[in-house]
Each structure stands twice: as C-alpha cells, then as structure tokens.
Design an enzyme around this catalytic site. Structure first.
Site, PDB file in Angstrom:
ATOM      1  N   ASP A 111       0.858  -1.189   0.000  1.00 30.64           N
ATOM      2  CA  ASP A 111       0.000   0.000   0.000  1.00 30.64           C
ATOM      3  C   ASP A 111       0.890   1.234   0.000  1.00 30.64           C
ATOM      4  O   ASP A 111       1.621   1.482   0.957  1.00 30.64           O
ATOM      5  CB  ASP A 111      -0.895  -0.017   1.242  1.00 30.64           C
ATOM      6  CG  ASP A 111      -1.776   1.224   1.360  1.00 30.64           C
ATOM      7  OD1 ASP A 111      -1.736   2.079   0.446  1.00 30.64           O
ATOM      8  OD2 ASP A 111      -2.483   1.346   2.369  1.00 30.64           O
TER       9      ASP A 111
ATOM     10  N   GLU B 295      30.846  11.302   1.178  1.00 35.37           N
ATOM     11  CA  GLU B 295      31.408  11.282   2.525  1.00 35.37           C
ATOM     12  C   GLU B 295      30.393  11.881   3.503  1.00 35.37           C
ATOM     13  O   GLU B 295      30.272  13.096   3.613  1.00 35.37           O
ATOM     14  CB  GLU B 295      32.705  12.094   2.572  1.00 35.37           C
ATOM     15  CG  GLU B 295      33.757  11.620   1.584  1.00 35.37           C
ATOM     16  CD  GLU B 295      34.931  12.578   1.471  1.00 35.37           C
ATOM     17  OE1 GLU B 295      35.964  12.183   0.910  1.00 35.37           O
ATOM     18  OE2 GLU B 295      34.808  13.731   1.934  1.00 35.37           O
TER      19      GLU B 295
ATOM     20  N   GLU C  31      28.915  12.694   7.188  1.00 33.93           N
ATOM     21  CA  GLU C  31      29.290  12.887   8.586  1.00 33.93           C
ATOM     22  C   GLU C  31      28.063  12.712   9.472  1.00 33.93           C
ATOM     23  O   GLU C  31      26.922  12.872   9.008  1.00 33.93           O
ATOM     24  CB  GLU C  31      29.895  14.282   8.766  1.00 33.93           C
ATOM     25  CG  GLU C  31      31.161  14.477   7.945  1.00 33.93           C
ATOM     26  CD  GLU C  31      31.550  15.931   7.748  1.00 33.93           C
ATOM     27  OE1 GLU C  31      32.706  16.182   7.348  1.00 33.93           O
ATOM     28  OE2 GLU C  31      30.706  16.823   7.974  1.00 33.93           O
TER      29      GLU C  31
ATOM     30  N   GLU D 279      35.485  13.625  13.596  1.00 30.68           N
ATOM     31  CA  GLU D 279      35.362  14.867  12.826  1.00 30.68           C
ATOM     32  C   GLU D 279      35.604  16.079  13.730  1.00 30.68           C
ATOM     33  O   GLU D 279      35.943  15.958  14.898  1.00 30.68           O
ATOM     34  CB  GLU D 279      34.008  14.948  12.130  1.00 30.68           C
ATOM     35  CG  GLU D 279      34.044  14.599  10.640  1.00 30.68           C
ATOM     36  CD  GLU D 279      34.905  15.552   9.824  1.00 30.68           C
ATOM     37  OE1 GLU D 279      35.137  16.700  10.274  1.00 30.68           O
ATOM     38  OE2 GLU D 279      35.361  15.150   8.737  1.00 30.68           O
TER      39      GLU D 279
ATOM     40  N   GLU E 222      33.119  10.479  10.903  1.00 26.54           N
ATOM     41  CA  GLU E 222      32.986  10.242   9.464  1.00 26.54           C
ATOM     42  C   GLU E 222      33.553   8.867   9.137  1.00 26.54           C
ATOM     43  O   GLU E 222      34.608   8.483   9.639  1.00 26.54           O
ATOM     44  CB  GLU E 222      33.733  11.306   8.667  1.00 26.54           C
ATOM     45  CG  GLU E 222      33.643  11.131   7.157  1.00 26.54           C
ATOM     46  CD  GLU E 222      34.344  12.245   6.390  1.00 26.54           C
ATOM     47  OE1 GLU E 222      35.042  11.928   5.403  1.00 26.54           O
ATOM     48  OE2 GLU E 222      34.205  13.425   6.784  1.00 26.54           O
TER      49      GLU E 222
ATOM     50  N   HIS F 180      29.998  15.495   1.449  1.00 29.35           N
ATOM     51  CA  HIS F 180      30.778  15.907   0.293  1.00 29.35           C
ATOM     52  C   HIS F 180      30.725  14.817  -0.765  1.00 29.35           C
ATOM     53  O   HIS F 180      30.955  13.650  -0.472  1.00 29.35           O
ATOM     54  CB  HIS F 180      32.220  16.183   0.700  1.00 29.35           C
ATOM     55  CG  HIS F 180      32.341  17.143   1.845  1.00 29.35           C
ATOM     56  ND1 HIS F 180      33.349  17.080   2.778  1.00 29.35           N
ATOM     57  CD2 HIS F 180      31.556  18.180   2.216  1.00 29.35           C
ATOM     58  CE1 HIS F 180      33.198  18.041   3.665  1.00 29.35           C
ATOM     59  NE2 HIS F 180      32.110  18.720   3.353  1.00 29.35           N
TER      60      HIS F 180
ATOM     61  N   ARG G 244      39.115  23.967   0.845  1.00 30.24           N
ATOM     62  CA  ARG G 244      37.871  23.381   1.345  1.00 30.24           C
ATOM     63  C   ARG G 244      36.788  24.416   1.632  1.00 30.24           C
ATOM     64  O   ARG G 244      35.682  24.068   2.022  1.00 30.24           O
ATOM     65  CB  ARG G 244      38.162  22.557   2.609  1.00 30.24           C
ATOM     66  CG  ARG G 244      38.789  21.207   2.309  1.00 30.24           C
ATOM     67  CD  ARG G 244      39.211  20.477   3.567  1.00 30.24           C
ATOM     68  NE  ARG G 244      39.431  19.057   3.326  1.00 30.24           N
ATOM     69  CZ  ARG G 244      40.505  18.533   2.765  1.00 30.24           C
ATOM     70  NH1 ARG G 244      41.480  19.324   2.368  1.00 30.24           N
ATOM     71  NH2 ARG G 244      40.619  17.230   2.581  1.00 30.24           N
TER      72      ARG G 244
ATOM     73  N   GLU H 129      34.818  17.494  -6.312  1.00 29.82           N
ATOM     74  CA  GLU H 129      34.118  17.276  -5.047  1.00 29.82           C
ATOM     75  C   GLU H 129      33.151  18.434  -4.831  1.00 29.82           C
ATOM     76  O   GLU H 129      33.560  19.589  -4.720  1.00 29.82           O
ATOM     77  CB  GLU H 129      35.115  17.210  -3.895  1.00 29.82           C
ATOM     78  CG  GLU H 129      34.460  17.081  -2.525  1.00 29.82           C
ATOM     79  CD  GLU H 129      35.452  17.292  -1.379  1.00 29.82           C
ATOM     80  OE1 GLU H 129      35.044  17.108  -0.222  1.00 29.82           O
ATOM     81  OE2 GLU H 129      36.610  17.662  -1.648  1.00 29.82           O
TER      82      GLU H 129
ATOM     83  N   ARG I  52      30.673  20.215  -2.342  1.00 32.42           N
ATOM     84  CA  ARG I  52      30.654  20.207  -0.892  1.00 32.42           C
ATOM     85  C   ARG I  52      29.350  20.695  -0.231  1.00 32.42           C
ATOM     86  O   ARG I  52      29.139  20.433   0.959  1.00 32.42           O
ATOM     87  CB  ARG I  52      31.824  21.044  -0.369  1.00 32.42           C
ATOM     88  CG  ARG I  52      33.162  20.425  -0.727  1.00 32.42           C
ATOM     89  CD  ARG I  52      34.347  21.287  -0.318  1.00 32.42           C
ATOM     90  NE  ARG I  52      34.492  21.417   1.121  1.00 32.42           N
ATOM     91  CZ  ARG I  52      35.072  20.527   1.905  1.00 32.42           C
ATOM     92  NH1 ARG I  52      35.541  19.397   1.397  1.00 32.42           N
ATOM     93  NH2 ARG I  52      35.175  20.742   3.198  1.00 32.42           N
TER      94      ARG I  52
END
Length: 469
Positions: free
Chosen positions: A51, A130, A132, A211, A219, A268, A338, A357, A359
């Site tokens: 359902d 990745e 966290e 982290e 992480e 990320h 970063r 990457e 972020r």
C-alpha cells in the site's frame, strides 16, 4: 546474482524471512518482511503488493496499490535481526500498467544513468559520498501548542567537562575534534565495529575518523561506485551506523546542524565521468582537469542554488550553510581549498583519481535524488559548455567585501532554496529524469510540511530575545 542464485544463497545462509526495502520521497528507508517461503523465482517478476498511500510523497488513497520488485543484485543477510533474514532493495511498479513509478527515488536515479548513456557524453558516473554524523547518548525533544524544546547530551560533549560525577575528562574542544587519539576520541572502537558490520554486508570502506565538532561527530568514508549503487550503499551505510550505535545504547543523527556554535555535518560528493573504461575528467587544464570537467563544474555552480532544495533539503540544512564553520556557502571552485563549493582533490596525479568534489550537500538528502540532480546539472554544463569562471584559490572567508560581492552564494533558507528550484529546474527535466509533477510534489511537500511548519512555530530563543519586551 540471478534470482535462482539469491534463493540458493538464502538456503545456504539459513534465511527464514525476507525483508524488502525501499525509500520514500524525503529519503527515509522503509521495509516489509515475509516468510522465506514467499520468495520464488517468479517473485522477481511478479513482485509483492504494498500500500503506497501512507508513504510520504507517494500515491493518493484511490491509487495506492503498488508492486515491490526485488532486485537480486542487492541481496545480503541482515546483521541485526534475531531471525535470519535475507534483505533486498525493491523497485516500485504500478500493478496495472507495470510501469516504473515516477515517484520512486531509485527509479529517478536509474533514469539519470540512462540519460547519461544516451547523451553520448559518457557511459558511467562514479560517486563517492562522505557522510558525517553525530553520536549522542541521549536526545529529548517535543513540540506542542504551549512548549517546544530539544535537549542533547553526549558523554564526549565538551559541556560535560564540568560535570561532578563520573568525569574523567578527555573531551574534544569545540571545533577541535579533528583527529585526536583515544581517549579524547571516545568512539574508535564503536566506529571500528560499524566498519566491520558494513564490510560484512558488502560495503567497501576506505577509512574512518573523528570529525571537527565535539560530542561525537564522526565520518566513515566509502569507496566510490556507480551512481545508483552508491545511493543504495548510502542507505545501507546509514542503517548500519544507526543500528550498531543503538545496540550500544547510543543514538546517531545525520541532521546537518544539531549543535549551535560547532561544525555541522556535510555529505561531500566526489564525482567523475568515464567512457569505455577511461576517465574523462583528467586533462591539462586547471588543477589537471579536462575541459569537460570544467564545464561539469560550470553546470554545478550555475544550478547550485536550485540544487540546494534537493541536496540540502531541510530547514536545518541552512543552519549548517553559514560562514565560519568550513561550510561551502560561496559558489566557487578551487584546488585543495575546502572553503569552495567545488574542490578539486590533489592527492594523486593519476588520471583515474581525477574528480570534482561538490561540498554543499548534507546527509539529510535523499541520495537517489541528490546524486541524480547533481549529474543532471553537470551534464547541462557539458552540453551547454558553461564556463565556471575563474578559480578562487584564496581563503574565501578572508576576501574583502568588494571581492565577496562578485561571488554568488547558496540560499540562506529552505524557503529561498525552494524558490530557486521553482525558477530553475528545466535542466532536471531532460528525458523525463525528473518530471514537473514530481518537482511540484517535492516543492509543495517541503514548503508545507517543513518550511512553513518551522516558520509558524515560536522558537525557544525568541523567548530569550523578546519575552520582556
């Protein structure tokens, strides 16, 4: 595995039940179990009836019958159930038309992969996400017409340093949790058990660590895989982490920003395109990238504000996306930096390792929708040769106000993100990967059940600000 191989595997493992899993539109895993005798080779064609009317974002009550079709390639034995149980992910079909269900997030991700192959640009995209998370010891929260609160406690939380009883110290300072040895890192053994459990169910884990934040922010990194498989893996990853913590009397949250004044949790997303077994993102351009990779970045940056409604899809997401906590608020790209929304990792010179990457995503996102949306944005960049502009290799937070004005930023709220998606979503509609109806459902659901629901309620801090006015 083939259906017959799955049935043989179940016999070898002594499975007594099967558990079929799928994901609702917001991204929460669902399941239903059957005695093992219900599973036959025909089950992989005929499916199991469910359902769908009570699943968030799914069918209305008058069209609620759905079929759940087991995917034999996803079979594994559950590591937590007391009764030996074989698990598989199911795909959703309409029982009358036998068509794939357009609101099944996994089907949307599969359509995105098909669109990639049909485009001729590439035949494979790899995602490495990745995620966290926080490990807490106690969580209390409630909301009603006359009160609203939350209370978090964690043995590792820096705020417990002044506790009188059972206090041995060794707690990470705020924003200094990266990478202390035990006993300051309280969760080495727990993370190791999480990793061992994930390895048993077929996940490929690269590393794990504490982290930046206090109170058990951690992480665990998975190895990259194809897009749908990576989304499947992220759902299994969350399941394993939550359940290992739970059986140790701990609770895990993937909320982006559960603690005020400390770093939040991101997801990320490393991504790269391949064709015929060859990487397409390596070249002689900036940071060793190809022109295709730069156009892909251009698509991500151009559509990032619209993407935010899918990749950072909660009101809490925008508590994380604020300056000062390593959060990628500003839309720029850079090697190694970063603080940029798009980072080009420089760990290896191998063409196979070349990737971008992205972020801004966080782990509250539905991985099927988030990965598919990022792919569609990147492909739009390639098809339309979108220039990402100049790279930004400075620390973005050290820029002058004049320099910062030239750098676009992520939305500041879920309301703003949903508005951006409403205004910019044509790139998602190619080959009906996302549909207008699906996006309207998403925007309406998020606006009514989350953005408006939070906006209309008094916030506890408002009493500190305004009670005596």
């Amino acid at each position: 595995m083939t259906p017959n191989e799955v049935i043989e595997y179940a016999k070898q493992q002594g499975a007594r039940q099967i558990d079929l899993r799928f994901t609702d539109l917001p991204g929460l895993a669902q399941h239903i179990s059957y005695p093992i005798g219900q599973l036959t080779e025909d089950s992989f064609e005929e499916g199991f009836g469910i359902d769908g009317s009570s699943i968030r974002g799914w069918a209305a009550i008058n069209e609620s019958d759905m079929l759940l079709i087991p995917d034999p390639n996803t079979a594994y034995m559950d590591p937590f159930f007391e009764t030996p149980t074989l698990c598989m992910i199911g795909d959703i079909q309409d029982p009358i038309t036998r068509q794939k269900y357009d609101r099944d997030p996994r089907w949307i991700a599969k359509k995105a992969e098909m669109y990639l192959k049909n485009s001729g640009v590439a035949d494979t995209i790899y995602f490495g996400a990745e995620a966290e998370f926080f490990i807490f010891d106690n969580i209390r929260f409630d909301q009603n017409p006359h009160s609203g609160y939350y209370f978090i406690d964690a043995e590792e939380g820096r705020w417990n340093s002044g506790r009188e009883a059972n206090n041995l110290g060794y707690r990470p300072r705020y924003k200094e949790g990266y990478f202390p040895l035990p006993p300051t890192d309280h969760y080495q053994n727990l993370r190791a058990e999480m990793v061992e459990t994930m390895l048993k169910v077929g996940l490929d884990i690269e590393c794990h660590h504490h982290e930046v934040a206090t109170a058990g922010q951690c992480e665990i990194d998975q190895r990259f895989d194809t897009m749908v498989k990576s989304a499947d893996n992220m759902m299994l990853y969350k399941y394993c982490i939550r359940n290992v913590a739970y059986r140790h009397g701990k609770t895990v949250t993937f909320m982006p920003k559960p603690l005020f004044g400390d770093n939040g949790s991101g997801m990320h997303c490393h991504q790269s395109l391949w064709k015929g077994g060859q990487p397409l993102f390596a070249g002689d351009g900036y940071a060793g990238l190809s022109q295709m990779a730069l156009w892909y970045i251009g698509g991500l940056l151009k559509h990032a504000r619209a993407l935010s409604a899918i990749i950072a899809p909660t009101t809490n997401s925008y508590k994380r996306l604020v300056p000062g906590y390593e959060a990628p608020v500003n839309l720029a790209y850079s090697r190694r930096n970063r603080s940029a929304a798009v980072r080009i990792p420089m760990y290896s010179s191998s063409p196979k390792a070349k990737r971008v990457e992205f972020r801004p995503p966080d782990p509250s996102a539905n991985p099927y929708l988030a990965f598919a949306a990022m792919l569609m944005a990147g492909l739009d960049g390639i098809v339309n040769k979108i220039d990402p502009g100049e790279s930004l290799d400075k620390d973005i937070y050290d820029l002058s106000p004049e320099e910062l004005k030239a750098v676009p930023s992520m939305p500041a709220s879920l309301d703003e993100a949903l508005q951006c998606l409403e205004e910019d979503h044509n790139f998602l509609l190619k080959d009906d990967v996302f549909t207008e109806e699906l996006l309207e459902t998403w925007i309406t659901y998020k606006q009514k059940n989350e953005a408006d629901a939070v906006r209309l309620r008094p916030h506890p801090y408002e009493f500190a600000l305004y009670y005596d006015i």
